[in-house]
Design a protein around this motif. Structure first.
Motif, mmCIF file in Angstrom:
data_model
loop_
_atom_site.group_PDB
_atom_site.id
_atom_site.type_symbol
_atom_site.label_atom_id
_atom_site.label_comp_id
_atom_site.label_asym_id
_atom_site.label_seq_id
_atom_site.Cartn_x
_atom_site.Cartn_y
_atom_site.Cartn_z
ATOM 1 N N GLY A 21 0.809 -1.213 0.000
ATOM 2 C CA GLY A 21 0.000 0.000 0.000
ATOM 3 C C GLY A 21 0.842 1.263 0.000
ATOM 4 O O GLY A 21 2.077 1.223 0.052
ATOM 5 N N ILE A 22 0.154 2.387 -0.046
ATOM 6 C CA ILE A 22 0.843 3.674 -0.063
ATOM 7 C C ILE A 22 1.687 3.844 1.198
ATOM 8 O O ILE A 22 1.292 3.434 2.282
ATOM 9 C CB ILE A 22 -0.146 4.840 -0.230
ATOM 10 C CG1 ILE A 22 -1.146 4.887 0.919
ATOM 11 C CG2 ILE A 22 -0.857 4.754 -1.566
ATOM 12 C CD1 ILE A 22 -2.033 6.111 0.931
ATOM 13 N N ARG A 23 2.854 4.393 1.003
ATOM 14 C CA ARG A 23 3.811 4.659 2.085
ATOM 15 C C ARG A 23 4.107 3.431 2.943
ATOM 16 O O ARG A 23 4.464 3.547 4.117
ATOM 17 C CB ARG A 23 3.338 5.816 2.958
ATOM 18 C CG ARG A 23 3.339 7.119 2.220
ATOM 19 C CD ARG A 23 2.837 8.229 3.071
ATOM 20 N NE ARG A 23 1.381 8.134 3.028
ATOM 21 C CZ ARG A 23 0.552 8.927 3.661
ATOM 22 N NH1 ARG A 23 1.008 9.873 4.412
ATOM 23 N NH2 ARG A 23 -0.730 8.783 3.546
ATOM 24 N N ALA A 24 3.975 2.260 2.380
ATOM 25 C CA ALA A 24 4.151 1.026 3.147
ATOM 26 C C ALA A 24 5.527 0.926 3.810
ATOM 27 O O ALA A 24 5.639 0.463 4.942
ATOM 28 C CB ALA A 24 3.912 -0.187 2.253
ATOM 29 N N TYR A 25 6.563 1.367 3.110
ATOM 30 C CA TYR A 25 7.908 1.269 3.692
ATOM 31 C C TYR A 25 8.108 2.257 4.836
ATOM 32 O O TYR A 25 9.011 2.093 5.637
ATOM 33 C CB TYR A 25 8.976 1.463 2.617
ATOM 34 C CG TYR A 25 9.125 0.234 1.751
ATOM 35 C CD1 TYR A 25 9.905 -0.841 2.160
ATOM 36 C CD2 TYR A 25 8.454 0.121 0.530
ATOM 37 C CE1 TYR A 25 10.026 -1.980 1.391
ATOM 38 C CE2 TYR A 25 8.572 -1.013 -0.247
ATOM 39 C CZ TYR A 25 9.358 -2.060 0.189
ATOM 40 O OH TYR A 25 9.476 -3.196 -0.575
ATOM 41 N N GLN A 26 7.259 3.233 4.917
ATOM 42 C CA GLN A 26 7.326 4.208 6.003
ATOM 43 C C GLN A 26 6.663 3.675 7.275
ATOM 44 O O GLN A 26 7.086 4.000 8.374
ATOM 45 C CB GLN A 26 6.633 5.499 5.556
ATOM 46 C CG GLN A 26 6.744 6.643 6.506
ATOM 47 C CD GLN A 26 6.138 7.908 5.896
ATOM 48 O OE1 GLN A 26 5.780 7.956 4.725
ATOM 49 N NE2 GLN A 26 6.016 8.932 6.700
ATOM 50 N N VAL A 27 5.639 2.848 7.114
ATOM 51 C CA VAL A 27 4.855 2.418 8.277
ATOM 52 C C VAL A 27 4.979 0.940 8.615
ATOM 53 O O VAL A 27 4.585 0.539 9.711
ATOM 54 C CB VAL A 27 3.360 2.781 8.099
ATOM 55 C CG1 VAL A 27 3.195 4.283 8.013
ATOM 56 C CG2 VAL A 27 2.757 2.097 6.890
ATOM 57 N N ASN A 53 5.610 5.954 -2.368
ATOM 58 C CA ASN A 53 6.319 6.162 -1.110
ATOM 59 C C ASN A 53 6.865 7.588 -1.118
ATOM 60 O O ASN A 53 7.018 8.194 -2.176
ATOM 61 C CB ASN A 53 7.468 5.163 -0.976
ATOM 62 C CG ASN A 53 6.982 3.811 -0.518
ATOM 63 O OD1 ASN A 53 6.931 3.539 0.667
ATOM 64 N ND2 ASN A 53 6.593 2.955 -1.453
ATOM 65 N N THR A 54 7.180 8.100 0.054
ATOM 66 C CA THR A 54 7.722 9.459 0.143
ATOM 67 C C THR A 54 9.221 9.438 -0.143
ATOM 68 O O THR A 54 9.892 8.427 0.079
ATOM 69 C CB THR A 54 7.463 10.057 1.537
ATOM 70 O OG1 THR A 54 8.057 9.215 2.509
ATOM 71 C CG2 THR A 54 5.968 10.187 1.803
ATOM 72 N N TYR A 63 14.416 0.261 -2.106
ATOM 73 C CA TYR A 63 13.887 -1.075 -1.825
ATOM 74 C C TYR A 63 13.676 -1.941 -3.049
ATOM 75 O O TYR A 63 13.497 -3.138 -2.938
ATOM 76 C CB TYR A 63 12.576 -0.940 -1.052
ATOM 77 C CG TYR A 63 12.781 -0.266 0.278
ATOM 78 C CD1 TYR A 63 13.346 -0.958 1.337
ATOM 79 C CD2 TYR A 63 12.449 1.067 0.470
ATOM 80 C CE1 TYR A 63 13.557 -0.348 2.558
ATOM 81 C CE2 TYR A 63 12.658 1.686 1.694
ATOM 82 C CZ TYR A 63 13.209 0.976 2.722
ATOM 83 O OH TYR A 63 13.425 1.584 3.921
ATOM 84 N N GLY A 64 13.653 -1.345 -4.225
ATOM 85 C CA GLY A 64 13.430 -2.119 -5.441
ATOM 86 C C GLY A 64 14.662 -2.884 -5.868
ATOM 87 O O GLY A 64 15.752 -2.701 -5.320
#
Length: 178
Positions: A21-27, A53-54, A63-64
């Motif tokens: 989901g959106i901003r998943a790597y942030q949360v 992501n931001t 992350y890719g």
């Protein structure tokens, strides 16, 4: 939804597609911790769709499987009626299972997308472009890379707005990505 313990231990190969989901790597710290498992999943034939992501989160680690850089929040398209250009009309994402046409970009709500990468590795194909009036084209809203046997997709398009709003074209395009 995959829980932290699923990302840590479950056999991910049983999934055809995994969507972050959106901003998943942030949360989701577990997503960060087990990102290598997700890349291995793609390499072995899975499809991993990563929604926007931001810059501060994304650019710090990349992350890719290949690099893509988001410069800032200005890399977006705020006009939901902005023209869309299919950069690679032959790409499978525009043909299977749905034949995508310009009509699929009608009736979008609030915006086209945000946090588009402004530069990316040559292994990514930029397959769509859009821009607000008077601005340069933004080609980084939908990047697709084959990685091993699978596909890694980064998308800044606002699926999180279009899908809940029931936009038919958004459903058709997102289905094709899956």
């Amino acid at each position: 939804a995959l829980q932290p313990e699923d990302l840590a231990t479950e056999n991910l190969e049983k999934y055809h597609c995994i969507i972050a989901g959106i901003r998943a790597y942030q949360v989701r710290t577990d997503l960060v911790e087990h990102n290598i498992r997700l890349l291995e999943y793609v390499e072995q034939g899975g499809v991993f769709i990563v929604q926007y992501n931001t810059p501060s989160t994304w650019n710090r680690t990349q992350y890719g499987p290949y690099k893509a850089k988001i410069v800032d929040r200005k890399d977006r398209v705020t006009d939901e009626t902005a023209p869309m250009t299919i950069l690679m009309p032959e790409h499978r994402a525009f043909h299977y299972p749905n034949k995508i046409t310009q009509n699929d970009f009608d009736n979008w709500v609030q915006e086209r997308g945000l946090y588009f990468p402004s530069s990316w590795d040559e292994n990514f194909d930029a397959i769509l472009s859009s821009n607000d009036p008077g601005e340069d084209p933004r080609d980084g809203g939908l990047l697709v890379a084959q990685y091993g046997e699978g596909y890694y997709i980064y998308t800044g398009y606002a699926w999180f707005r279009q899908l809940p709003a029931g936009v038919p074209g958004a459903y058709r395009i997102f289905t094709n990505m899956i």
